[in-house]
Design a protein around this motif. Structure first.
Motif, short mmCIF file in Angstrom:
data_model
loop_
_atom_site.label_atom_id
_atom_site.label_comp_id
_atom_site.label_asym_id
_atom_site.label_seq_id
_atom_site.Cartn_x
_atom_site.Cartn_y
_atom_site.Cartn_z
N ASP A 58 0.86 -1.19 0.00
CA ASP A 58 0.00 0.00 0.00
C ASP A 58 0.89 1.23 0.00
O ASP A 58 1.87 1.30 0.77
CB ASP A 58 -0.90 0.03 1.23
N SER A 79 -7.23 0.71 -5.86
CA SER A 79 -7.37 1.52 -4.65
C SER A 79 -7.33 0.59 -3.43
O SER A 79 -7.97 -0.47 -3.43
CB SER A 79 -8.70 2.27 -4.66
N LYS A 82 -10.32 0.13 2.81
CA LYS A 82 -10.17 0.52 4.21
C LYS A 82 -10.33 -0.72 5.08
O LYS A 82 -11.30 -1.47 4.93
CB LYS A 82 -11.23 1.56 4.57
N GLU A 83 -9.37 -0.94 5.97
CA GLU A 83 -9.38 -2.14 6.81
C GLU A 83 -9.43 -1.82 8.30
O GLU A 83 -9.23 -2.68 9.13
CB GLU A 83 -8.14 -2.99 6.52
N GLU A 84 -9.72 -0.59 8.63
CA GLU A 84 -9.72 -0.17 10.02
C GLU A 84 -10.89 -0.80 10.76
O GLU A 84 -12.02 -0.82 10.27
CB GLU A 84 -9.81 1.35 10.11
#
Length: 532
Positions: A58, A79, A82-84
């Motif tokens: 990333d 792209s 989001k892994e939060e």
């Protein structure tokens, strides 16, 4: 944020070469500054003459640059998702008493960690000892044979996974970010940073114990209370099947309306106690078999060829379906590790495997196991919800008797020919605990023995030398997963309201990572109902 999905580099490369490859892939100037994160690193060993590292990267770039790259990119660049991990407690119901978490394995620890972080001040009870004392107790058992039935390889702070390989890979798919959060918390509390990106992360027994104790100290700062050498021995519920109290150590009764049962796969006395309550439970399939040891350098050469001395200790994963439909597979493979006596009950014997972080011991070992089902239990005249437990006990008792309380070991060639071994060949066992030669066929069902023979011969076609006659077998491996499942609803409660089955022991996980993730799910279920 952009993601490079596959960036291949030679096994031997530098950080500078990695960054040059990133710039080339994105068509950036040679002097462009890079702000990147390695998300995954694996080994592509399909071509033994050209083994490569494969990276997922990333990288953060100005928005206009990212848009330009994406507009021209083909496959391989996208792209970054989001892994939060995001969860906000929203419960409104007041809890009259502190929640109690039963068990300090990965499921219980991670449930308690998030409860403590969000102000619920959980009480964690654990039948075994704190990790520092537990380590000494286990070493004493391996050296002397003196078993503490409440603090051993199976029981104590950290759970059974503490004396394993600290393997953190999982087949669980979890887009919510819980898996990533578990890895981040392990790293935050002292695990090597590489667990955040290597394909099959592991911590190692020698390092995992420090990570666990650091997590405990953090929880205590947040208001959690740990009570070791404390076992749940009864639970109490009202006429509407709602939990209102627990009993500890047969002597102390404590009021509570929320309890998490993260009891582990070997808590047989607790299973028996729970089976007498109005809890919906069922027995389930698992697997039993043996441990097998080979020289680690043989596994390395088979997997990596001429690159064997340039890469970390190799592992393997093998599966086979027998002619009669039995599944045979390797399990909990420990590169450069030990076979260990993992017993938790007197006059019964079970083995497991473990590795330290560097995986530098001379042997590779793995469980080779065969699926067994409730139908198999019935053939042994074992029925009811505890049938699988009784099935495990039978073969562990036979294993104990076969070698006079020591771990029974046998060379593979003798296992095939049906005789007790007299001496070792080139493969010398690397075992924690006393061992003696015995005929392991006498402590396994006949269909398991025959399935193992068929599977091992098949595995030899995949790993050269796997069926070598002097490979060392140890028995028996019976604690592969829980033999029971405590049923739970969509709210993750059992048929007794307020009692939350959790993790591997309850039948909802199979290893450190999946157990930790299930612990977080149970926290979320509690925090969606109750306020801190």
């Amino acid at each position: 944020m952009l993601r490079i999905l596959q960036l291949k580099l030679p096994v031997v490369h530098t950080k500078t070469e990695l960054e040059a490859a990133i710039r080339k892939e994105l068509k950036l100037p040679p002097d462009a500054k890079l702000h990147y994160q390695i998300k995954k690193r694996s080994i592509d060993a399909r071509k033994k003459q050209d083994i490569r590292y494969v990276y997922m990267i990333d990288i953060a770039l100005p928005e206009q640059v990212e848009n330009r790259i994406l507009s021209k990119a083909k496959t391989g660049i996208a792209s970054a998702p989001k892994e939060e991990y995001l969860f906000v407690p929203c419960g409104t119901k007041k809890m009259r008493h502190r929640p109690i978490v039963i068990g300090a394995g990965p499921a219980g620890l991670f449930c308690a960690y998030f409860l403590a972080k969000h102000g619920y001040r959980p009480i964690v009870i654990e039948r075994g000892e704190a990790i520092e004392k537990r380590q000494r107790t286990v070493e004493h058992f391996w050296n002397t044979g003196c078993l503490d039935t409440d603090s051993n390889v199976q029981f104590g702070e950290g759970g059974a996974g503490t004396f394993s390989d600290g393997k953190l890979n999982t087949m669980v798919k979890d887009p919510s970010g819980r898996i990533r959060k578990v890895l981040e918390l392990f790293a935050e509390h002292g695990a090597p940073e590489e667990i955040l990106y290597v394909n099959k992360p592991h911590i190692g027994t020698d390092q995992l114990r420090f990570v666990i104790s650091d997590m405990r100290r953090q929880m205590e700062e947040w208001g959690a209370e740990f009570r070791f050498s404390t076992k749940a021995t009864d639970l109490f519920f009202d006429s509407e099947h709602r939990l209102y109290a627990l009993e500890f150590n047969h002597t102390e009764k404590t009021d509570c309306e929320v309890a998490v049962a993260a009891i582990g796969h070997s808590a047989r006395d607790t299973f028996e106690m729970l089976s007498k309550k109005p809890l919906a439970m069922e027995n389930k399939a698992f697997a039993i078999g043996v441990r097998i040891e080979h020289p680690q350098d043989m596994i390395n050469r088979s997997q990596y060829g001429s690159f064997a001395d340039k890469l970390p200790a190799a592992d393997y994963k093998l599966t086979h379906q027998t002619k009669l439909g039995r599944g045979v597979y390797s399990f909990c493979m420990c590169p450069g590790g030990f076979v260990v006596n993992a017993s938790s009950e007197g006059h019964r014997l079970a083995v497991n495997g473990m590795s330290n972080h560097d995986r530098s011991e001379r042997n590779a070992n793995s469980a080779l196991i065969v699926t067994v089902t409730p139908e198999d239990f019935s053939r042994e005249q074992m029925n009811g919800v505890l049938a699988g437990v009784h099935f495990q006990k039978k073969w562990e008792e036979l294993a104990y008797r076969q070698a006079g309380g020591n771990i029974p070991v046998q060379l593979l060639g003798d296992f095939f020919s049906g005789q007790t071994s007299a001496s070792f060949g080139e493969v010398l066992p690397n075992i924690k605990g006393n061992y003696s030669f015995a005929d392991i066929r006498n402590c396994l069902p006949g269909y398991v023995t025959e399935s193992l023979k068929e599977g091992i011969l098949e595995f030899d076609s995949k790993i050269h030398g796997f069926a070598r006659p002097d490979a060392v077998l140890s028995g028996v491996e019976t604690r592969t997963s829980s033999p029971i499942r405590i049923l739970r609803s969509e709210t993750l409660e059992s048929s007794v309201a307020g009692f939350y089955p959790c993790g591997e022991g309850a039948g909802y996980a199979g290893g450190i990572m999946s157990a930790a993730v299930d612990g977080i799910k149970v926290f979320e279920a509690i925090a969606s109902v109750y306020q801190a």
